[in-house]
Scaffold this motif. Structure first.
Motif, PDB file in Angstrom:
ATOM      1  N   GLN A  20       2.078   1.735 -12.730  1.00 34.90           N
ATOM      2  CA  GLN A  20       0.345   1.945 -12.792  1.00 34.90           C
ATOM      3  C   GLN A  20       1.285   2.230 -11.529  1.00 34.90           C
ATOM      4  O   GLN A  20       1.946   2.061 -10.683  1.00 34.90           O
ATOM      5  CB  GLN A  20       0.437   0.560 -12.890  1.00 34.90           C
ATOM      6  N   PHE A  21       0.118   2.931 -10.602  1.00 35.18           N
ATOM      7  CA  PHE A  21      -0.135   3.354  -9.721  1.00 35.18           C
ATOM      8  C   PHE A  21      -1.202   2.964  -9.324  1.00 35.18           C
ATOM      9  O   PHE A  21      -2.002   2.987  -8.727  1.00 35.18           O
ATOM     10  CB  PHE A  21      -0.211   4.886  -9.054  1.00 35.18           C
ATOM     11  N   ARG A  27      -2.990   9.528  -2.481  1.00 35.86           N
ATOM     12  CA  ARG A  27      -1.195   9.639  -3.174  1.00 35.86           C
ATOM     13  C   ARG A  27      -1.374   8.150  -4.240  1.00 35.86           C
ATOM     14  O   ARG A  27      -2.396   7.693  -4.104  1.00 35.86           O
ATOM     15  CB  ARG A  27      -0.339   9.749  -2.471  1.00 35.86           C
ATOM     16  N   HIS A  28      -0.614   8.502  -4.960  1.00 33.67           N
ATOM     17  CA  HIS A  28      -0.169   7.823  -6.128  1.00 33.67           C
ATOM     18  C   HIS A  28       1.122   7.019  -5.885  1.00 33.67           C
ATOM     19  O   HIS A  28       2.352   7.350  -5.532  1.00 33.67           O
ATOM     20  CB  HIS A  28      -0.378   8.142  -7.915  1.00 33.67           C
ATOM     21  N   ASP A  54      10.460   4.717  -2.455  1.00 35.00           N
ATOM     22  CA  ASP A  54       9.304   4.145  -2.229  1.00 35.00           C
ATOM     23  C   ASP A  54       8.938   5.579  -3.310  1.00 35.00           C
ATOM     24  O   ASP A  54       8.254   7.103  -2.106  1.00 35.00           O
ATOM     25  CB  ASP A  54       8.995   3.902  -1.683  1.00 35.00           C
ATOM     26  N   LEU A  55       7.643   5.682  -3.650  1.00 34.54           N
ATOM     27  CA  LEU A  55       6.910   7.038  -4.457  1.00 34.54           C
ATOM     28  C   LEU A  55       5.723   7.015  -3.888  1.00 34.54           C
ATOM     29  O   LEU A  55       4.470   6.690  -4.074  1.00 34.54           O
ATOM     30  CB  LEU A  55       6.216   7.131  -5.877  1.00 34.54           C
ATOM     31  N   ALA A  56       5.354   8.586  -3.645  1.00 35.72           N
ATOM     32  CA  ALA A  56       4.166   8.487  -2.828  1.00 35.72           C
ATOM     33  C   ALA A  56       3.474   9.626  -3.273  1.00 35.72           C
ATOM     34  O   ALA A  56       3.724  11.351  -2.729  1.00 35.72           O
ATOM     35  CB  ALA A  56       3.699   8.096  -1.429  1.00 35.72           C
ATOM     36  N   ASP A  59      -1.456  14.235  -7.145  1.00 32.05           N
ATOM     37  CA  ASP A  59      -1.765  14.565  -8.184  1.00 32.05           C
ATOM     38  C   ASP A  59      -1.165  15.505  -9.171  1.00 32.05           C
ATOM     39  O   ASP A  59      -0.500  15.140  -9.873  1.00 32.05           O
ATOM     40  CB  ASP A  59      -3.009  15.428  -8.263  1.00 32.05           C
ATOM     41  N   SER A  60      -0.287  16.334  -8.506  1.00 27.85           N
ATOM     42  CA  SER A  60       0.100  17.818  -9.441  1.00 27.85           C
ATOM     43  C   SER A  60       1.687  17.399  -9.448  1.00 27.85           C
ATOM     44  O   SER A  60       2.049  17.083 -10.394  1.00 27.85           O
ATOM     45  CB  SER A  60      -0.246  18.698  -8.780  1.00 27.85           C
ATOM     46  N   LYS A  61       1.744  16.669  -8.725  1.00 28.34           N
ATOM     47  CA  LYS A  61       3.543  16.258  -8.924  1.00 28.34           C
ATOM     48  C   LYS A  61       3.510  14.796  -9.809  1.00 28.34           C
ATOM     49  O   LYS A  61       4.260  14.861 -10.816  1.00 28.34           O
ATOM     50  CB  LYS A  61       4.210  15.415  -7.549  1.00 28.34           C
TER      51      LYS A  61
END
Length: 109
Positions: A20-21, A27-28, A54-56, A59-61
């Motif tokens: 889940q994001f 950003r996600h 840490d992911l941010a 949409d495309s990524k």
């Protein structure tokens, strides 16, 4: 290597479709904690690394990662012998854990 240790490359791939994001500033967002360790034949800790990602994601990524997964690498050094490689991944949204253990045998050349 010069000190008699052999590098062990560990590759971890996470299926981001199971994560889940949180939406944050367009950003996600998500945080993953990776723990990779080598254990000797008695289960004693020999070597390990912890890393936090840490992911941010745009949409495309995120779309790209949903197809290919998210892969990270860690290198641990050990002398010749038989070891267990234990990998644990924790995600921050739910606190869910995933773990694997694999046996490796290292030989000097």
């Amino acid at each position: 290597t010069t000190n008699g240790e052999i590098p062990v490359l560990v590759r971890v791939t996470v299926d981001v479709n199971r994560l889940q994001f949180a939406a944050s500033h367009g950003r996600h967002a998500q945080q993953l904690v990776f723990l990779v360790s080598l254990l000797d034949s008695k289960g004693e800790f020999v070597s390990g690394k912890e890393s936090i990602m840490d992911l941010a994601l745009t949409d495309s990524k995120l779309t790209s990662m949903r197809q290919s997964g998210l892969t990270t690498l860690a290198t641990l050094d050990a002398t010749p012998g038989v070891y267990q490689v234990r990998t644990i991944v924790r995600e921050a949204m739910k606190g869910a854990l995933a773990a694997t253990t694999t046996t490796v045998e290292l030989h000097a050349k």
